[in-house]
Scaffold this motif. Structure first.
Motif, short mmCIF file in Angstrom:
data_model
loop_
_atom_site.label_atom_id
_atom_site.label_comp_id
_atom_site.label_asym_id
_atom_site.label_seq_id
_atom_site.Cartn_x
_atom_site.Cartn_y
_atom_site.Cartn_z
N VAL A 15 1.02 -8.04 -2.30
CA VAL A 15 0.05 -7.45 -3.21
C VAL A 15 -1.37 -7.62 -2.67
CG1 VAL A 15 -0.91 -7.55 -5.55
CG2 VAL A 15 1.57 -7.67 -5.21
N GLY A 16 -1.65 -8.74 -2.03
CA GLY A 16 -2.98 -8.98 -1.47
C GLY A 16 -3.37 -7.92 -0.46
N ALA A 17 -2.45 -7.61 0.45
CA ALA A 17 -2.72 -6.57 1.45
C ALA A 17 -2.87 -5.21 0.80
CB ALA A 17 -1.59 -6.53 2.48
N LEU A 18 -2.08 -4.97 -0.21
CA LEU A 18 -2.14 -3.70 -0.93
C LEU A 18 -3.50 -3.52 -1.61
CD1 LEU A 18 -0.15 -1.36 -1.43
CD2 LEU A 18 0.52 -2.50 -3.53
N LEU A 19 -3.97 -4.54 -2.28
CA LEU A 19 -5.26 -4.48 -2.96
C LEU A 19 -6.41 -4.42 -1.95
CD1 LEU A 19 -4.65 -6.95 -5.91
CD2 LEU A 19 -4.41 -4.46 -5.88
N ALA A 20 -6.26 -5.10 -0.82
CA ALA A 20 -7.28 -5.07 0.22
C ALA A 20 -7.43 -3.68 0.83
CB ALA A 20 -6.95 -6.09 1.31
N ALA A 21 -6.41 -2.85 0.71
CA ALA A 21 -6.47 -1.49 1.24
C ALA A 21 -7.36 -0.58 0.40
CB ALA A 21 -5.06 -0.92 1.35
N GLY A 22 -7.82 -1.08 -0.74
CA GLY A 22 -8.77 -0.34 -1.56
C GLY A 22 -8.21 0.85 -2.32
N GLY A 53 2.19 3.95 -4.75
CA GLY A 53 2.96 3.28 -3.73
C GLY A 53 2.89 1.77 -3.78
N ASP A 54 3.85 1.17 -3.09
CA ASP A 54 3.93 -0.29 -3.02
C ASP A 54 3.68 -0.79 -1.61
OD1 ASP A 54 6.23 0.51 -1.73
OD2 ASP A 54 7.59 -0.63 -3.01
N ALA A 55 3.14 0.08 -0.74
CA ALA A 55 2.86 -0.29 0.65
C ALA A 55 1.51 0.30 1.07
CB ALA A 55 3.96 0.22 1.57
N VAL A 56 0.87 -0.38 1.99
CA VAL A 56 -0.42 0.08 2.50
C VAL A 56 -0.28 1.47 3.11
CG1 VAL A 56 -2.23 -0.39 4.21
CG2 VAL A 56 -1.32 -2.26 2.82
N THR A 57 0.84 1.75 3.77
CA THR A 57 1.03 3.07 4.37
C THR A 57 1.07 4.17 3.31
OG1 THR A 57 3.42 2.72 4.44
CG2 THR A 57 2.19 2.25 6.46
#
Length: 116
Positions: A88-95, A62-66
């Motif tokens: 991308v920062g938020a995505l990577l921060a989601a682990g 996926g391309d979203a945190v959800t």
């Protein structure tokens, strides 16, 4: 391809048909076809049921945190994509379990499949 997840199923099927690729998908599942949309795992679990695949053998790309939240709660390996230019920062921060910087990066993590 096995499943495309999200959005209203009818609209997605129509777009895939217009593009001439609907036949490449065994299943198309819309968020309007499950009780709870992402980030709940319902849509991922429905896709896995339809394909008779256990979560331990699946990847939620996926391309979203959800997307990552949904896949993680379903028990699938989560893969963040970075080629879309979103947050991308938020995505990577989601682990995520894995990160794919280009579509071809996914092939490294997929077992060989027979093509008929």
């Amino acid at each position: 391809m096995s499943a495309r997840l999200g959005r209203a199923a009818g609209r997605v099927r129509s777009l895939l048909d217009i593009l001439g690729v609907l036949g490449l998908f065994d299943h198309v599942i819309g968020s309007d076809e499950v009780a709870r949309p992402k980030p709940a795992p319902d849509i991922v679990l429905q896709a896995l049921r339809l394909m008779d695949v256990p979560p331990s053998q699946a990847m939620m790309v996926g391309d979203a945190v959800t997307d990552l939240m949904s896949g993680r709660e379903a028990g699938a390996t989560t893969v963040a994509t970075t080629w879309h230019g979103g947050d991308v920062g938020a995505l990577l921060a989601a682990g995520p379990d894995l990160v794919a910087h280009a579509p071809g990066d996914l092939l490294v993590h997929c077992p060989a499949a027979l093509v008929s």
